[in-house]
Enzyme design. Sequence first.
Site, short mmCIF file in Angstrom:
data_model
loop_
_atom_site.label_atom_id
_atom_site.label_comp_id
_atom_site.label_asym_id
_atom_site.label_seq_id
_atom_site.Cartn_x
_atom_site.Cartn_y
_atom_site.Cartn_z
N LEU A 1 -53.50 13.66 -64.92
CA LEU A 1 -54.05 13.85 -66.26
C LEU A 1 -55.33 14.67 -66.20
O LEU A 1 -56.10 14.58 -65.24
CB LEU A 1 -54.33 12.49 -66.89
CG LEU A 1 -53.10 11.60 -67.07
CD1 LEU A 1 -53.51 10.17 -67.39
CD2 LEU A 1 -52.19 12.16 -68.16
N ASN B 1 -53.93 1.77 -64.89
CA ASN B 1 -52.82 2.19 -64.03
C ASN B 1 -52.60 1.13 -62.97
O ASN B 1 -53.51 0.38 -62.61
CB ASN B 1 -53.16 3.53 -63.36
CG ASN B 1 -52.05 4.01 -62.43
OD1 ASN B 1 -50.89 4.10 -62.84
ND2 ASN B 1 -52.40 4.33 -61.20
N ASN C 1 -42.12 -1.83 -64.11
CA ASN C 1 -43.36 -2.42 -64.60
C ASN C 1 -43.40 -2.43 -66.13
O ASN C 1 -43.99 -3.32 -66.73
CB ASN C 1 -44.57 -1.68 -64.04
CG ASN C 1 -45.00 -2.23 -62.70
OD1 ASN C 1 -45.27 -3.41 -62.55
ND2 ASN C 1 -45.05 -1.36 -61.70
N HIS D 1 -51.25 0.72 -58.97
CA HIS D 1 -50.99 1.50 -57.76
C HIS D 1 -50.52 0.55 -56.66
O HIS D 1 -51.08 -0.54 -56.50
CB HIS D 1 -52.26 2.23 -57.31
CG HIS D 1 -52.05 3.08 -56.10
ND1 HIS D 1 -51.39 4.29 -56.15
CD2 HIS D 1 -52.41 2.88 -54.79
CE1 HIS D 1 -51.35 4.81 -54.94
NE2 HIS D 1 -51.95 3.97 -54.10
N GLY E 1 -39.02 2.34 -64.91
CA GLY E 1 -39.66 1.44 -65.85
C GLY E 1 -39.64 -0.03 -65.48
O GLY E 1 -39.61 -0.88 -66.36
#
Length: 204
Positions: free
Chosen positions: A97, A111, A18, A113, A16
């Site tokens: 997902l 998201n 971010n 990356h 966690g």
Amino acid sequence: MIPAKRRTAVLISGRGSNLRALIEASETGADYPARIALVLSNKPEAEGLAIAREHGIETAVIESKGKERAAFDAEMHALLQSKGIELVCLAGFMRLLTPDFVQAWYGRMINIHPSLLPAFKGTQVHERVVAAGVRVTGCTVHFVSPEMDEGPIILQATVPVPPDATAESVAAAVLEQEHALYPQALKLLAEGKLVIEGQRVRLG
């Protein structure tokens, strides 16, 4: 009148880091347009859950192990809706997902990356960057689409890769940029300033 902050959920599977950056950004000033209202993990041991609790943020765990993907995603979707969630941030969420879930949240789910997409999609990114001998890498915030790491790009930040770089040193440098970039992207999304036009994103 100050507009209501957009209720945001952060989906995590691990430490966690971010998540912490997003929480700190949302707590720094009254003008930040998003509030982290829920932290959801597919792993009960995820360290990020403790970070959320430290900040008084509601947490939830829906274990993915042994569950069929569609059933798991349907359970997540129902929970997010029941909590009045408007926006979703993936932050080290290690699940693919389903198209139905992505479609339900398309344009509202982002998201981050650890590469300059479309280069180096997938996992083991920094090891592959060093092995390829590239001179520049970075990170990308993008809208989530059904195809992994292929959604429209919102923001990117670059990081130089010196000749003596290791996967660990690159990872540390990229992570520092991630912590700055992700809150910026969420702010733009919550302000309604991102317009998707095909595979491109423009600031509206």
